[in-house]
Design a protein around this motif. Structure first.
Motif, PDB file in Angstrom:
ATOM      1  N   ARG A 122      84.070  46.134 -18.960  1.00 64.10           N
ATOM      2  CA  ARG A 122      83.385  46.727 -17.827  1.00 64.10           C
ATOM      3  C   ARG A 122      84.402  47.468 -16.970  1.00 64.10           C
ATOM      4  NH1 ARG A 122      78.397  44.919 -15.923  1.00 64.10           N
ATOM      5  NH2 ARG A 122      77.413  43.280 -17.139  1.00 64.10           N
ATOM      6  N   ALA A 123      83.924  48.399 -16.170  1.00 67.73           N
ATOM      7  CA  ALA A 123      84.800  49.051 -15.215  1.00 67.73           C
ATOM      8  C   ALA A 123      85.281  48.025 -14.203  1.00 67.73           C
ATOM      9  CB  ALA A 123      84.048  50.173 -14.525  1.00 67.73           C
ATOM     10  N   SER A 124      86.438  48.281 -13.590  1.00 71.71           N
ATOM     11  CA  SER A 124      86.990  47.320 -12.647  1.00 71.71           C
ATOM     12  C   SER A 124      86.186  47.319 -11.362  1.00 71.71           C
ATOM     13  CB  SER A 124      88.446  47.680 -12.352  1.00 71.71           C
ATOM     14  OG  SER A 124      88.490  48.980 -11.773  1.00 71.71           O
ATOM     15  N   GLY A 125      86.335  46.258 -10.589  1.00 69.75           N
ATOM     16  CA  GLY A 125      85.614  46.148  -9.335  1.00 69.75           C
ATOM     17  C   GLY A 125      85.236  44.712  -9.089  1.00 69.75           C
ATOM     18  N   ARG A 175      73.884  48.445  -6.445  1.00 71.87           N
ATOM     19  CA  ARG A 175      72.753  47.636  -6.916  1.00 71.87           C
ATOM     20  C   ARG A 175      72.480  47.872  -8.406  1.00 71.87           C
ATOM     21  NH1 ARG A 175      67.204  48.334  -3.790  1.00 71.87           N
ATOM     22  NH2 ARG A 175      66.953  50.079  -5.234  1.00 71.87           N
ATOM     23  N   LEU A 176      72.634  49.095  -8.846  1.00 71.56           N
ATOM     24  CA  LEU A 176      72.354  49.405 -10.249  1.00 71.56           C
ATOM     25  C   LEU A 176      73.353  48.754 -11.199  1.00 71.56           C
ATOM     26  CD1 LEU A 176      71.411  53.196 -10.007  1.00 71.56           C
ATOM     27  CD2 LEU A 176      69.869  51.276 -10.419  1.00 71.56           C
ATOM     28  N   ILE A 177      74.631  48.734 -10.793  1.00 75.91           N
ATOM     29  CA  ILE A 177      75.650  48.238 -11.724  1.00 75.91           C
ATOM     30  C   ILE A 177      76.082  46.810 -11.428  1.00 75.91           C
ATOM     31  CG2 ILE A 177      76.485  50.562 -12.214  1.00 75.91           C
ATOM     32  CD1 ILE A 177      78.786  50.105 -10.318  1.00 75.91           C
ATOM     33  N   GLY A 178      75.623  46.246 -10.298  1.00 76.89           N
ATOM     34  CA  GLY A 178      75.919  44.850 -10.014  1.00 76.89           C
ATOM     35  C   GLY A 178      77.301  44.598  -9.462  1.00 76.89           C
ATOM     36  N   ARG A 179      77.933  45.584  -8.913  1.00 77.92           N
ATOM     37  CA  ARG A 179      79.255  45.432  -8.273  1.00 77.92           C
ATOM     38  C   ARG A 179      79.489  46.636  -7.393  1.00 77.92           C
ATOM     39  NH1 ARG A 179      81.805  49.412 -10.655  1.00 77.92           N
ATOM     40  NH2 ARG A 179      81.596  49.773 -12.899  1.00 77.92           N
ATOM     41  N   GLN A 180      80.572  46.598  -6.626  1.00 73.99           N
ATOM     42  CA  GLN A 180      80.921  47.750  -5.816  1.00 73.99           C
ATOM     43  C   GLN A 180      81.360  48.901  -6.724  1.00 73.99           C
ATOM     44  OE1 GLN A 180      80.443  48.059  -2.494  1.00 73.99           O
ATOM     45  NE2 GLN A 180      79.434  46.083  -2.787  1.00 73.99           N
ATOM     46  N   PRO A 181      80.914  50.117  -6.473  1.00 71.29           N
ATOM     47  CA  PRO A 181      81.298  51.241  -7.337  1.00 71.29           C
ATOM     48  C   PRO A 181      82.782  51.562  -7.232  1.00 71.29           C
ATOM     49  CG  PRO A 181      80.064  52.006  -5.413  1.00 71.29           C
ATOM     50  CD  PRO A 181      79.995  50.505  -5.405  1.00 71.29           C
ATOM     51  N   ASP A 182      83.328  52.112  -8.316  1.00 69.91           N
ATOM     52  CA  ASP A 182      84.729  52.519  -8.293  1.00 69.91           C
ATOM     53  C   ASP A 182      84.838  53.942  -7.719  1.00 69.91           C
ATOM     54  OD1 ASP A 182      84.007  54.306 -10.282  1.00 69.91           O
ATOM     55  OD2 ASP A 182      84.745  53.042 -11.910  1.00 69.91           O
ATOM     56  N   GLY A 183      86.037  54.525  -7.802  1.00 68.30           N
ATOM     57  CA  GLY A 183      86.276  55.814  -7.157  1.00 68.30           C
ATOM     58  C   GLY A 183      85.376  56.931  -7.664  1.00 68.30           C
ATOM     59  N   ASP A 184      85.253  57.066  -8.975  1.00 69.91           N
ATOM     60  CA  ASP A 184      84.418  58.129  -9.536  1.00 69.91           C
ATOM     61  C   ASP A 184      82.964  57.956  -9.141  1.00 69.91           C
ATOM     62  OD1 ASP A 184      86.611  59.252 -10.724  1.00 69.91           O
ATOM     63  OD2 ASP A 184      86.299  58.250 -12.658  1.00 69.91           O
TER      64      ASP A 184
END
Length: 468
Positions: A26-29, A436-445
């Motif tokens: 998964r992406a970091s966060g 809300r969509l990804i279940g974590r805080q969004p990253d920079g992009d």
């Protein structure tokens, strides 16, 4: 500024490579913690996707209470979904009347019903189990009379028993007209000692429906099981009563038989099938095989052997009670704290995007077309083992997933509408919606997307949303 389709596909292509090159990364966060993480996880695995407000609802009653309620769908109010589905006239037709319709019309209503139930029903665990058993007892509607009989199979076999008793589900399937057509049970007969029974269904009964490939049965067991199943057929020669299942004693081998070391006495007639199914359903191999498949669906392919064994014990001691078996699975540490996310199958991915965006489905034809292009068209898998659970066979669907969410993000899917401004306001802004969509805080992009005001099609196409 909006992304062009070409730039969009290029961007998500880079994101999507994480699945094929980096497995389940998964992406970091920061991840949610405590009950929020558990509630989100349970919703992801026990539903077709998290809608706005679902997380708060589960947290308000508690995860265990929510799961308990889902295990008894008959007590969950679902009139809004019923109102949408009841317009599909063929779903409640008696078997004989189904032959009055064109096969393409029947499939479209059946597939639409599945899609609408997955999108709108409050009885989500029930719908997930319907999907599970549909694959387990797969019937390809392209064979023989199956286009006309599968609608009744879905209603009277799969949906009727999805959270009930596995032995009852197994018998309903074995003596249902659709399965008798699909696996040639209707032509299984032995009128003379020299006539060989048709072994097709008997082999799949042991290999796919109960014991599994390594379940310990022999070719002799297949042949003896086929003898037990002789004499069952489906009426095809007259319009009145067409599709009716009948037992013809004159076509049945009523001699003594032995299956898996258990004797089946002669003279049982049509009761031979009950004795056969009783023997195979009570085998420890059947309990382990079904426990493994359920763990693969709800936990993942990495489910520990000891967890599978406990789930199998629950199945065996409850004599195949599906609710009891699921409770044992849901209480396991492996379910509550999985080591890796699962890659969504195309149907789950598409429906989860509709649910996450509160999409209103007016006309599902375009959605069914997207599913066909992703290789996951309902009720059309050609072999008896059903659509695969593993991630690898689905990687080829990535391009059409991206096409779909690109179109969804711009309200360009015919028959589907998303009120993006309202969705963003309700979430508390673009960044909050993405979180809300990804279940974590969004990253920079992802934050850049939110700040630019782009609708989150790129987020829906990302590995973070492709997993559950």
């Amino acid at each position: 500024m909006s992304l062009s389709r070409r730039k969009f596909l290029s961007a998500v292509g880079c994101c999507g490579a994480a699945w094929t090159l980096g497995g389940a990364a998964r992406a970091s966060g920061p991840l949610p913690v405590g009950d929020i993480a558990l509630a989100r996880h349970v919703l992801n695995r026990c539903t077709f996707g998290i809608r706005p407000g679902d997380l708060q609802q589960v947290l308000s009653v508690g995860v265990e209470t929510w799961v308990e309620a889902q295990l008894y769908p008959e007590n969950i109010e679902d009139s809004a979904c019923h109102k949408r589905v009841r317009r599909l006239e063929t779903l409640q037709c008696p078997v004989g009347e189904l032959f009055e319709y064109k096969e393409e019309f029947l499939w479209k209503e059946l597939a639409t019903g599945k899609l609408l139930h997955a999108r709108y029903s409050e009885r989500q665990l029930f719908e997930v189990m319907v999907d599970f058993w549909t694959d387990h007892f797969n019937i390809d509607i392209s064979k023989g009379d199956c286009p006309w009989l599968k609608t009744a199979d879905d209603r009277e076999v799969i949906r009727k028993h999805a959270l009930g008793s596995f032995p009852e589900l197994l018998r309903a399937s074995a003596t249902g007209p659709a399965m008798l057509w699909y696996l040639d049970g209707r032509t299984n007969r032995r009128r003379t000692p020299e006539e060989a029974p048709n072994e097709n269904y008997a082999r799949e009964l042991l290999e796919l429906h109960t014991l599994g490939v390594k379940g310990g049965y022999t070719q002799r067991d297949v042949m003896e099981a086929a003898r037990c199943l002789t004499g069952w057929t489906v009426r095809t020669d007259t319009w009145f009563g067409k599709g009716r299942v009948e037992f013809n004693a004159g076509l049945h081998d009523d001699g003594e038989k032995t299956v898996l070391g258990k004797p089946i006495q002669p003279g049982l007639g049509e009761k031979s099938v009950d004795r056969l199914l009783e023997i195979v359903a009570e085998q420890s191999g059947t309990a382990r095989y079904l426990a493994r498949k359920l763990c693969n669906r709800f936990i993942g392919l990495e489910a520990p052997d000891d967890v599978v064994e406990r789930v199998a014990q629950a199945f065996a001691t409850s004599r195949g009670d599906i609710r009891t078996t699921l409770v044992a699975l849901f209480r396991s540490e492996a379910f509550q704290h999985p080591v890796a996310p699962k890659f969504k199958r195309p149907f789950n991915f598409l429906v989860s995007a509709l649910r996450a965006t509160a999409a209103d489905v007016h006309q599902p034809d375009a959605l069914l077309d997207y599913l066909a292009r992703m290789g996951h068209s309902p009720f059309q898998y050609p072999t008896p083992d059903g659509y695969p659970e593993e991630a690898e066979p689905w990687y080829g669907s990535m391009m059409w997933r991206w096409h779909f969410v690109y179109a969804l993000s711009r309200n360009e899917v015919p028959g589907v509408t998303v009120d993006w401004p309202a969705l963003q306001r309700e979430a508390g802004g673009g960044e909050a919606l993405i979180a809300r969509l990804i279940g974590r805080q969004p990253d920079g992009d992802e934050l850049e997307l939110a700040q630019r005001g782009d609708r989150p099609g790129l987020v829906l196409a990302s590995p973070a949303f492709q997993g559950c």
